[in-house]
Design a protein around this motif. Structure first.
Motif, mmCIF file in Angstrom:
data_model
loop_
_atom_site.group_PDB
_atom_site.id
_atom_site.type_symbol
_atom_site.label_atom_id
_atom_site.label_comp_id
_atom_site.label_asym_id
_atom_site.label_seq_id
_atom_site.Cartn_x
_atom_site.Cartn_y
_atom_site.Cartn_z
ATOM 1 N N ASP A 55 -29.595 38.181 113.332
ATOM 2 C CA ASP A 55 -29.311 37.556 111.839
ATOM 3 C C ASP A 55 -28.135 38.420 111.271
ATOM 4 O O ASP A 55 -27.680 39.498 111.690
ATOM 5 C CB ASP A 55 -30.564 38.071 110.923
ATOM 6 N N ILE A 56 -27.064 37.460 111.124
ATOM 7 C CA ILE A 56 -25.656 37.792 110.683
ATOM 8 C C ILE A 56 -25.266 37.158 109.317
ATOM 9 O O ILE A 56 -25.503 36.151 109.157
ATOM 10 C CB ILE A 56 -24.785 37.945 111.654
ATOM 11 N N GLU A 57 -24.420 37.736 108.497
ATOM 12 C CA GLU A 57 -23.845 37.100 107.185
ATOM 13 C C GLU A 57 -22.416 36.999 107.744
ATOM 14 O O GLU A 57 -21.539 38.056 107.930
ATOM 15 C CB GLU A 57 -24.121 37.848 106.056
ATOM 16 N N GLY A 58 -22.000 35.499 107.788
ATOM 17 C CA GLY A 58 -20.670 35.085 108.150
ATOM 18 C C GLY A 58 -20.075 36.262 109.538
ATOM 19 O O GLY A 58 -20.718 35.905 110.595
ATOM 20 N N SER A 59 -19.289 36.867 109.525
ATOM 21 C CA SER A 59 -18.773 37.965 110.401
ATOM 22 C C SER A 59 -19.124 39.293 110.446
ATOM 23 O O SER A 59 -18.367 39.984 111.097
ATOM 24 C CB SER A 59 -17.067 37.613 110.612
ATOM 25 N N SER A 60 -19.709 39.547 109.414
ATOM 26 C CA SER A 60 -20.070 40.904 109.042
ATOM 27 C C SER A 60 -20.867 41.645 110.131
ATOM 28 O O SER A 60 -22.086 41.559 110.158
ATOM 29 C CB SER A 60 -20.586 40.977 107.817
ATOM 30 N N ASP A 61 -20.182 42.603 110.809
ATOM 31 C CA ASP A 61 -20.931 43.566 111.991
ATOM 32 C C ASP A 61 -22.076 44.391 110.996
ATOM 33 O O ASP A 61 -22.889 44.497 111.719
ATOM 34 C CB ASP A 61 -19.985 44.114 112.658
ATOM 35 N N SER A 62 -21.578 44.934 109.935
ATOM 36 C CA SER A 62 -22.532 45.570 108.975
ATOM 37 C C SER A 62 -23.758 44.909 108.796
ATOM 38 O O SER A 62 -24.803 45.472 108.487
ATOM 39 C CB SER A 62 -21.836 46.215 108.086
ATOM 40 N N SER A 63 -23.651 43.533 108.786
ATOM 41 C CA SER A 63 -25.054 43.001 108.511
ATOM 42 C C SER A 63 -25.865 42.522 109.422
ATOM 43 O O SER A 63 -27.028 41.876 108.987
ATOM 44 C CB SER A 63 -24.658 41.232 107.625
ATOM 45 N N MET B 294 -28.104 35.543 104.906
ATOM 46 C CA MET B 294 -28.240 35.756 106.422
ATOM 47 C C MET B 294 -28.741 34.447 107.337
ATOM 48 O O MET B 294 -29.296 33.522 106.802
ATOM 49 C CB MET B 294 -29.525 36.861 106.714
ATOM 50 N N GLU B 295 -28.037 34.230 108.582
ATOM 51 C CA GLU B 295 -28.177 33.308 109.385
ATOM 52 C C GLU B 295 -28.534 33.839 110.769
ATOM 53 O O GLU B 295 -27.982 34.660 111.254
ATOM 54 C CB GLU B 295 -26.966 32.392 109.514
ATOM 55 N N ARG B 296 -29.591 33.270 111.412
ATOM 56 C CA ARG B 296 -29.957 33.375 112.711
ATOM 57 C C ARG B 296 -28.892 32.761 113.734
ATOM 58 O O ARG B 296 -28.832 31.474 113.622
ATOM 59 C CB ARG B 296 -31.440 32.821 113.091
ATOM 60 N N VAL B 297 -28.200 33.339 114.581
ATOM 61 C CA VAL B 297 -27.247 32.838 115.243
ATOM 62 C C VAL B 297 -27.527 33.246 116.944
ATOM 63 O O VAL B 297 -27.657 34.510 117.037
ATOM 64 C CB VAL B 297 -25.835 33.157 114.728
ATOM 65 N N THR B 298 -27.156 32.297 117.800
ATOM 66 C CA THR B 298 -26.983 32.939 119.076
ATOM 67 C C THR B 298 -25.811 32.543 119.717
ATOM 68 O O THR B 298 -25.032 31.737 119.443
ATOM 69 C CB THR B 298 -28.078 31.669 119.947
ATOM 70 N N HIS B 299 -25.682 33.619 120.632
ATOM 71 C CA HIS B 299 -24.020 33.542 121.148
ATOM 72 C C HIS B 299 -24.193 32.236 122.063
ATOM 73 O O HIS B 299 -24.812 32.044 123.053
ATOM 74 C CB HIS B 299 -23.861 34.709 122.084
#
Length: 162
Positions: A81-89, A1-6
């Motif tokens: 927090d997201i794993e790659g491009s996975s919306d489910s994560s 998991m990575e914390r990402v901002t738009h």
């Protein structure tokens, strides 16, 4: 998991009549710094067909096609927090200010590009934005059950608001 901002802005102007919301930019979109950057995502082909335009290639061509067609685009999520491009994560969501964008436009209807965008909007944005959302089938390559033709047909509902 990575914390990402738009990291890129919504596409809209005061004449926008339709808002299409995704969830959060994919890895490819984040690399390109613009929406629907994965080459297999059918968003640009679907919207071009609805607007009876050539499929745009550059970011500037994409923005021009949308704005000329009175379409605004953005994503529900600002930070997560997201794993790659996975919306489910997706976890730990901070939503974008959809209501603030609506207040600056002539938007008549809000649409979700897929189930997850619809769910996230209803959970994090709908009360503040004061608008219902209409779910459209996802243009993602992961939604392989929907052909391009079926997507264009389903998405044609946005024409009545443009």
């Amino acid at each position: 998991m990575e914390r990402v901002t738009h990291e890129f802005q919504p596409v809209f102007n005061r004449d926008s009549r339709v808002l299409i919301l995704g969830t959060f930019p994919s890895v490819k979109s984040r690399q390109q710094q613009f929406y629907y950057g994965h080459p297999q995502n059918r968003f640009w082909r679907v919207t071009a067909a609805l607007l009876k335009k050539e499929v745009p290639v550059t970011i500037e061509e994409k923005k021009k096609m949308l704005l000329d067609g009175h379409i605004a685009i953005w994503d529900v999520i600002d930070t997560c927090d997201i794993e790659g491009s996975s919306d489910s994560s997706i976890r730990n969501v901070k939503a974008n200010d959809i209501g603030g964008l609506l207040a600056q436009t002539s938007i008549r209807a809000v649409f979700a590009n897929g189930d997850k965008a619809c769910q996230l909007y209803r959970k994090y944005c709908m009360e503040q934005a004061g608008r219902e959302i209409i779910r459209l089938p996802s243009t993602s390559p992961a939604n392989a059950a929907w052909t391009l033709e079926k997507l264009i047909q389903a998405w044609s509902v946005i024409r009545e608001y443009m």
